[in-house]
Design a protein around this motif. Structure first.
Motif, mmCIF file in Angstrom:
data_model
loop_
_atom_site.group_PDB
_atom_site.id
_atom_site.type_symbol
_atom_site.label_atom_id
_atom_site.label_comp_id
_atom_site.label_asym_id
_atom_site.label_seq_id
_atom_site.Cartn_x
_atom_site.Cartn_y
_atom_site.Cartn_z
ATOM 1 N N HIS A 104 -17.416 25.984 52.541
ATOM 2 C CA HIS A 104 -18.603 25.135 52.644
ATOM 3 C C HIS A 104 -18.411 23.805 51.926
ATOM 4 C CE1 HIS A 104 -21.057 29.098 53.063
ATOM 5 N NE2 HIS A 104 -20.510 28.719 54.195
ATOM 6 N N ASP A 105 -19.061 22.764 52.451
ATOM 7 C CA ASP A 105 -19.069 21.477 51.756
ATOM 8 C C ASP A 105 -19.997 21.591 50.543
ATOM 9 O OD1 ASP A 105 -17.600 20.690 53.912
ATOM 10 O OD2 ASP A 105 -19.247 19.622 54.903
ATOM 11 N N LEU A 106 -19.632 20.926 49.450
ATOM 12 C CA LEU A 106 -20.424 21.051 48.219
ATOM 13 C C LEU A 106 -20.688 19.687 47.578
ATOM 14 C CD1 LEU A 106 -18.505 23.984 46.453
ATOM 15 C CD2 LEU A 106 -20.641 24.164 47.739
ATOM 16 N N LEU A 107 -21.794 19.634 46.830
ATOM 17 C CA LEU A 107 -22.064 18.503 45.939
ATOM 18 C C LEU A 107 -21.792 18.989 44.522
ATOM 19 C CD1 LEU A 107 -25.557 17.220 47.180
ATOM 20 C CD2 LEU A 107 -23.375 16.012 47.366
ATOM 21 N N LEU A 108 -20.997 18.238 43.759
ATOM 22 C CA LEU A 108 -20.742 18.596 42.366
ATOM 23 C C LEU A 108 -21.255 17.460 41.483
ATOM 24 C CD1 LEU A 108 -17.041 19.903 42.619
ATOM 25 C CD2 LEU A 108 -19.149 21.209 42.874
ATOM 26 N N PHE A 109 -22.001 17.820 40.441
ATOM 27 C CA PHE A 109 -22.488 16.826 39.477
ATOM 28 C C PHE A 109 -21.952 17.236 38.112
ATOM 29 C CE2 PHE A 109 -25.571 16.792 42.900
ATOM 30 C CZ PHE A 109 -25.822 15.436 43.090
ATOM 31 N N ALA A 110 -21.154 16.359 37.499
ATOM 32 C CA ALA A 110 -20.570 16.692 36.195
ATOM 33 C C ALA A 110 -20.834 15.567 35.210
ATOM 34 C CB ALA A 110 -19.059 16.915 36.347
ATOM 35 N N GLY A 111 -21.162 15.963 33.981
ATOM 36 C CA GLY A 111 -21.325 14.977 32.904
ATOM 37 C C GLY A 111 -20.402 15.364 31.765
ATOM 38 N N GLY A 112 -19.509 14.458 31.337
ATOM 39 C CA GLY A 112 -18.615 14.713 30.202
ATOM 40 C C GLY A 112 -17.773 15.961 30.411
ATOM 41 N N SER A 113 -17.807 16.883 29.413
ATOM 42 C CA SER A 113 -16.963 18.083 29.514
ATOM 43 C C SER A 113 -17.440 19.035 30.617
ATOM 44 C CB SER A 113 -16.919 18.820 28.168
ATOM 45 O OG SER A 113 -18.233 19.169 27.780
ATOM 46 N N GLY A 114 -18.597 18.743 31.204
ATOM 47 C CA GLY A 114 -19.080 19.524 32.356
ATOM 48 C C GLY A 114 -18.154 19.408 33.556
ATOM 49 N N THR A 130 -11.769 25.020 53.326
ATOM 50 C CA THR A 130 -11.827 23.914 54.291
ATOM 51 C C THR A 130 -12.971 22.960 53.974
ATOM 52 O OG1 THR A 130 -13.221 25.330 55.655
ATOM 53 C CG2 THR A 130 -10.873 25.261 56.216
ATOM 54 N N GLY A 131 -13.759 23.281 52.912
ATOM 55 C CA GLY A 131 -14.932 22.477 52.583
ATOM 56 C C GLY A 131 -14.556 21.098 52.058
ATOM 57 N N SER A 132 -15.559 20.213 52.049
ATOM 58 C CA SER A 132 -15.393 18.882 51.456
ATOM 59 C C SER A 132 -16.227 18.801 50.179
ATOM 60 C CB SER A 132 -15.875 17.800 52.418
ATOM 61 O OG SER A 132 -15.013 17.749 53.510
ATOM 62 N N ILE A 133 -15.816 17.911 49.284
ATOM 63 C CA ILE A 133 -16.467 17.810 47.973
ATOM 64 C C ILE A 133 -16.911 16.376 47.728
ATOM 65 C CG2 ILE A 133 -16.033 17.924 45.476
ATOM 66 C CD1 ILE A 133 -15.903 20.685 46.633
ATOM 67 N N ASP A 134 -18.186 16.220 47.356
ATOM 68 C CA ASP A 134 -18.657 14.941 46.811
ATOM 69 C C ASP A 134 -18.935 15.184 45.344
ATOM 70 O OD1 ASP A 134 -18.521 13.444 49.028
ATOM 71 O OD2 ASP A 134 -20.673 13.466 49.482
ATOM 72 N N LEU A 135 -18.193 14.492 44.476
ATOM 73 C CA LEU A 135 -18.350 14.697 43.023
ATOM 74 C C LEU A 135 -18.957 13.448 42.400
ATOM 75 C CD1 LEU A 135 -17.712 16.001 40.210
ATOM 76 C CD2 LEU A 135 -15.406 15.052 40.433
ATOM 77 N N PHE A 136 -20.065 13.643 41.685
ATOM 78 C CA PHE A 136 -20.653 12.584 40.864
ATOM 79 C C PHE A 136 -20.271 12.904 39.426
ATOM 80 C CE2 PHE A 136 -23.904 10.703 38.222
ATOM 81 C CZ PHE A 136 -24.155 9.479 38.822
ATOM 82 N N LEU A 162 -12.377 14.698 49.702
ATOM 83 C CA LEU A 162 -12.863 14.546 48.316
ATOM 84 C C LEU A 162 -13.297 13.109 48.080
ATOM 85 C CD1 LEU A 162 -13.244 15.482 45.354
ATOM 86 C CD2 LEU A 162 -10.873 14.824 44.941
ATOM 87 N N SER A 163 -14.534 12.989 47.599
ATOM 88 C CA SER A 163 -14.962 11.653 47.179
ATOM 89 C C SER A 163 -15.506 11.777 45.766
ATOM 90 C CB SER A 163 -15.980 11.123 48.187
ATOM 91 O OG SER A 163 -17.159 10.785 47.559
ATOM 92 N N VAL A 164 -14.983 10.951 44.863
ATOM 93 C CA VAL A 164 -15.422 10.986 43.456
ATOM 94 C C VAL A 164 -16.176 9.705 43.162
ATOM 95 C CG1 VAL A 164 -14.713 11.185 41.050
ATOM 96 C CG2 VAL A 164 -13.357 12.308 42.837
ATOM 97 N N ARG A 165 -17.416 9.852 42.703
ATOM 98 C CA ARG A 165 -18.171 8.684 42.287
ATOM 99 C C ARG A 165 -18.276 8.711 40.765
ATOM 100 N NH1 ARG A 165 -23.508 5.660 44.266
ATOM 101 N NH2 ARG A 165 -23.335 4.142 42.611
ATOM 102 N N HIS A 166 -17.550 7.823 40.111
ATOM 103 C CA HIS A 166 -17.619 7.748 38.647
ATOM 104 C C HIS A 166 -18.843 6.933 38.245
ATOM 105 C CE1 HIS A 166 -13.767 9.534 37.483
ATOM 106 N NE2 HIS A 166 -13.270 9.005 38.584
ATOM 107 N N TRP A 167 -19.430 7.337 37.113
ATOM 108 C CA TRP A 167 -20.589 6.610 36.578
ATOM 109 C C TRP A 167 -20.357 6.437 35.079
ATOM 110 C CZ3 TRP A 167 -24.967 4.796 39.107
ATOM 111 C CH2 TRP A 167 -25.987 4.318 38.285
ATOM 112 N N LEU A 168 -20.302 5.192 34.614
ATOM 113 C CA LEU A 168 -20.037 4.953 33.191
ATOM 114 C C LEU A 168 -21.290 4.404 32.514
ATOM 115 C CD1 LEU A 168 -16.472 3.366 33.396
ATOM 116 C CD2 LEU A 168 -17.090 5.755 32.978
ATOM 117 N N GLU A 169 -21.777 5.182 31.547
ATOM 118 C CA GLU A 169 -23.008 4.759 30.866
ATOM 119 C C GLU A 169 -22.845 3.409 30.186
ATOM 120 O OE1 GLU A 169 -24.605 7.675 28.173
ATOM 121 O OE2 GLU A 169 -24.433 9.207 29.725
ATOM 122 N N SER A 170 -21.621 3.136 29.664
ATOM 123 C CA SER A 170 -21.403 1.885 28.944
ATOM 124 C C SER A 170 -21.645 0.676 29.863
ATOM 125 C CB SER A 170 -19.976 1.834 28.396
ATOM 126 O OG SER A 170 -19.071 2.040 29.468
#
Ligand SMILES: Cc1cc2nc3c(=O)[nH]c(=O)nc-3n(C[C@H](O)[C@H](O)[C@H](O)COP(=O)(O)OP(=O)(O)OC[C@H]3O[C@@H](n4cnc5c(N)ncnc54)[C@H](O)[C@@H]3O)c2cc1C
Ligand code: FES
Length: 335
Positions: A104-114, A130-136, A162-170
């Motif tokens: 299955h395709d999944l959404l992953l949300f990770a913060g720091g060590s998460g 065979t799934g695809s991943i969108d990672l925030f 795989l698509s990774v969207r990085h988000w930097l608080e700084s």
């Protein structure tokens, strides 16, 4: 005991601990965690959980990533004291923060060590499914991004999946609710796995709810410190009195339905173990979430809960190591 193969710095305040092969590290599921026993002069030892960042489908050795917690005891001990050749006591892989299917395709949300369980899930889906991943992936700043190179290599290898969207608080401040909403709305059929600091998880959960998505399709892993010690010899739970009132109960576990008489005054995990039904658990203190299930019928109450939010409880989620039956109507619990 397992032996450490190597300790690799990830960032200024996080290390990967790679283990040698060991029978205590059998097949695990992506997103599961190990419990490590950390020695302490003060208390003998403390037990702490660390998610596996490795994938059981990649052929790589089992590996956890430990990030220092400011004035934390165990995380700093592990970062300062472990080196190649060291031995450490562990409990085998446990946990339910794991996708049902790698197709299955999944959404992953990770913060720091998460990122640790998210990395294991992403690699497993990409390599064995065979799934695809969108990672925030949110971090304080660029220097604190764990596994940046590993993710970049995966993106290059699986550009379509795989698509990774990085988000930097700084640079960008806290993750904006509209950004989270857009990501959720763009993938209306995907389940989500979320792990990170409490405010980050709250923000994703709010966006999920605001998007009208089902509670049962979002999975949260909360990084807490265990209050008890699952390595200590456990005093067996007192057996229910022979004349204890019981409630007819159906327990659905891995597709199998067990019909039992559940005595009042005994937790569901204690009772199931006493009748030889192997249920998932680790801390038995309401801390880790390994024993989570959904109560779909009957009256129950939890004697402790350090994890579930009001919304989870309203949805029927229960920590079965803390669960007692009350009332007389039949109970149904689904793991
Ligand atoms: C399922 C799960 C997965 C997790 N995965 C990860 C992961 O992948 N990576 C990660 O970094 N973290 C992870 N965590 C969090 C991790 O388990 C710890 O909570 C975290 O590392 C903080 O632990 P700490 O002991 O350093 O800090 P704290 O728990 O904040 O340490 C302070 C505590 O230690 C006690 N203490 C202080 N000094 C001593 C002493 N000398 N002896 C004994 N006790 C002392 C204090 O009383 C206090 O209670 C996970 C947690 C869970 C539940
Ligand atoms: S076994 Fe840890 S919360 Fe129930």
């Amino acid at each position: 005991m397992v032996r450490v193969a190597e300790v690799v710095p990830e960032t200024a305040d996080a290390v990967s601990i790679v283990f040698e092969e060991n029978e205590l590290l059998p097949a695990y599921r992506p997103g599961q965690y190990l419990t490590l026993r950390v020695p302490s002069d003060l208390t003998g030892s403390v037990a702490r959980c660390y998610s596996l960042a490795s994938s059981p489908h990649s052929g790589e050795p089992a590996r956890v990533i430990v990030k220092r917690t400011a004035s934390g005891y165990a995380s700093n001990w592990l970062c300062d004291n472990l080196a190649a050749g060291a031995e450490i006591e562990i409990k085998p892989p446990a946990g339910v923060f794991t996708p049902k299917s790698l197709e299955h395709d999944l959404l992953l949300f990770a913060g720091g060590s998460g990122i640790t369980p998210a990395l294991s899930i992403a690699k497993s889906v990409l390599l064995a499914g065979t799934g695809s991943i969108d990672l925030f992936y949110a971090n304080r700043d660029e220097a604190s991004v764990i596994a940046a190179d590993e993710l970049k290599a995966l993106e290059q290898r699986f550009p379509e999946r795989l698509s990774v969207r990085h988000w930097l608080e700084s640079l960008q401040g806290l993750p904006h609710p509209d950004v989270l909403r857009r990501m959720i709305d763009s993938a209306p059929t995907r389940q989500a796995f979320v792990c990170g600091p409490a405010p980050f998880m709250d923000a994703v959960r709010s966006a999920w709810t605001a998007s009208g998505r089902l509670h049962s399709e979002i999975h949260m892993e909360v990084f807490t410190s265990l209050s008890g010690d699952p390595f200590a010899e456990r005093v067996p739970a007192p057996a229910a009195a022979a004349d204890a009132e019981t409630v007819p109960t159906e327990v659905e576990l891995e597709g199998e339905v067990h019909t039992i008489e559940w005595p009042k005054g005994v937790t569901l995990v204690d009772h199931l173990l006493s009748v030889g039904i192997e249920v998932p658990y680790m801390c038995r203190d309401g801390d880790c979430g390994t024993c989570i299930a959904t109560c779909t019928e009957g009256s129950v109450e939890m004697v402790g809960n350090n994890l579930l939010e009001e919304e989870d409880i309203a949805n029927g989620d229960v920590l079965t190591c803390q669960l007692m039956c009350v009332g007389d109507s039949p109970v149904k619990v689904v793991y």
